[in-house]
Design a protein around this motif. Structure first.
Motif, PDB file in Angstrom:
ATOM      1  N   ASP A  62       0.844  -1.189   0.000  1.00 36.94           N
ATOM      2  CA  ASP A  62       0.000   0.000   0.000  1.00 36.94           C
ATOM      3  C   ASP A  62       0.885   1.247   0.000  1.00 36.94           C
ATOM      4  O   ASP A  62       2.110   1.153  -0.074  1.00 36.94           O
ATOM      5  CB  ASP A  62      -0.987  -0.027   1.176  1.00 36.94           C
ATOM      6  N   TRP A  63       0.275   2.406   0.109  1.00 37.72           N
ATOM      7  CA  TRP A  63       1.000   3.680   0.037  1.00 37.72           C
ATOM      8  C   TRP A  63       2.051   3.807   1.129  1.00 37.72           C
ATOM      9  O   TRP A  63       3.029   4.526   0.995  1.00 37.72           O
ATOM     10  CB  TRP A  63       0.009   4.846   0.136  1.00 37.72           C
ATOM     11  N   ASP A  64       1.845   3.085   2.236  1.00 39.28           N
ATOM     12  CA  ASP A  64       2.733   3.176   3.383  1.00 39.28           C
ATOM     13  C   ASP A  64       3.806   2.094   3.366  1.00 39.28           C
ATOM     14  O   ASP A  64       4.573   1.962   4.303  1.00 39.28           O
ATOM     15  CB  ASP A  64       1.894   3.050   4.661  1.00 39.28           C
ATOM     16  N   TYR A  98      -7.018   2.553   3.019  1.00 36.67           N
ATOM     17  CA  TYR A  98      -6.532   3.920   2.863  1.00 36.67           C
ATOM     18  C   TYR A  98      -5.544   4.010   1.719  1.00 36.67           C
ATOM     19  O   TYR A  98      -4.772   3.087   1.493  1.00 36.67           O
ATOM     20  CB  TYR A  98      -5.840   4.404   4.146  1.00 36.67           C
ATOM     21  N   GLY A  99      -5.562   5.141   1.052  1.00 44.73           N
ATOM     22  CA  GLY A  99      -4.574   5.401   0.014  1.00 44.73           C
ATOM     23  C   GLY A  99      -4.964   4.804  -1.329  1.00 44.73           C
ATOM     24  O   GLY A  99      -5.515   3.718  -1.407  1.00 44.73           O
TER      25      GLY A  99
END
Length: 128
Positions: A62-64, A98-99
């Motif tokens: 993911d984005w993280d 999220y993201g």
């Protein structure tokens, strides 16, 4: 020998990725910037030495940078070569809460576990 391209046939566009050690990997699916959803099919080509037992790793984050799904790609032919070998892989995943962006990471197969033989190339993806 030169490759003769037939202008009547649309050639697949390839995204060139460069690994941390400078090795070029070419991706034809997914397209750069294309929004993906599960399951995602990944196609491309990598040098034969990225394949051991024919299964380089495929990681979706993911984005993280958290791992969403891990899997692998399979060589579509003989991998005991120094030439580029076509590969295909499929990942089923749950879209992160999220993201909208993530990363698709192609990992050189490294059965030795020795860090000096590790290598990877990444591309940014967007979740649909």
């Amino acid at each position: 020998e030169p490759v003769v391209e037939n202008p009547e046939v649309e050639q697949p566009t390839e995204l060139k990725l460069t690994s941390t050690k400078g090795v070029e990997i070419f991706i034809t699916m997914p397209k750069e910037g294309e929004a993906i959803e599960s399951p995602i099919t990944v196609k491309g080509r990598a040098p034969g030495n990225w394949f051991f037992e024919a299964n380089p790793g495929l990681v979706l984050t993911d984005w993280d940078g958290l791992i969403v799904k891990q899997g692998y790609v399979m060589a579509d032919g003989e991998w005991m070569t120094t030439d580029y070998v076509p590969f295909t892989g499929t990942l089923e995943f749950v879209k992160p809460a999220y993201g909208e962006r993530g990363t698709l990471i192609f990992q050189k197969d490294n059965p030795s576990g020795e860090p000096q033989f590790d290598d990877a190339a990444e591309m940014t993806i967007n979740f649909k």
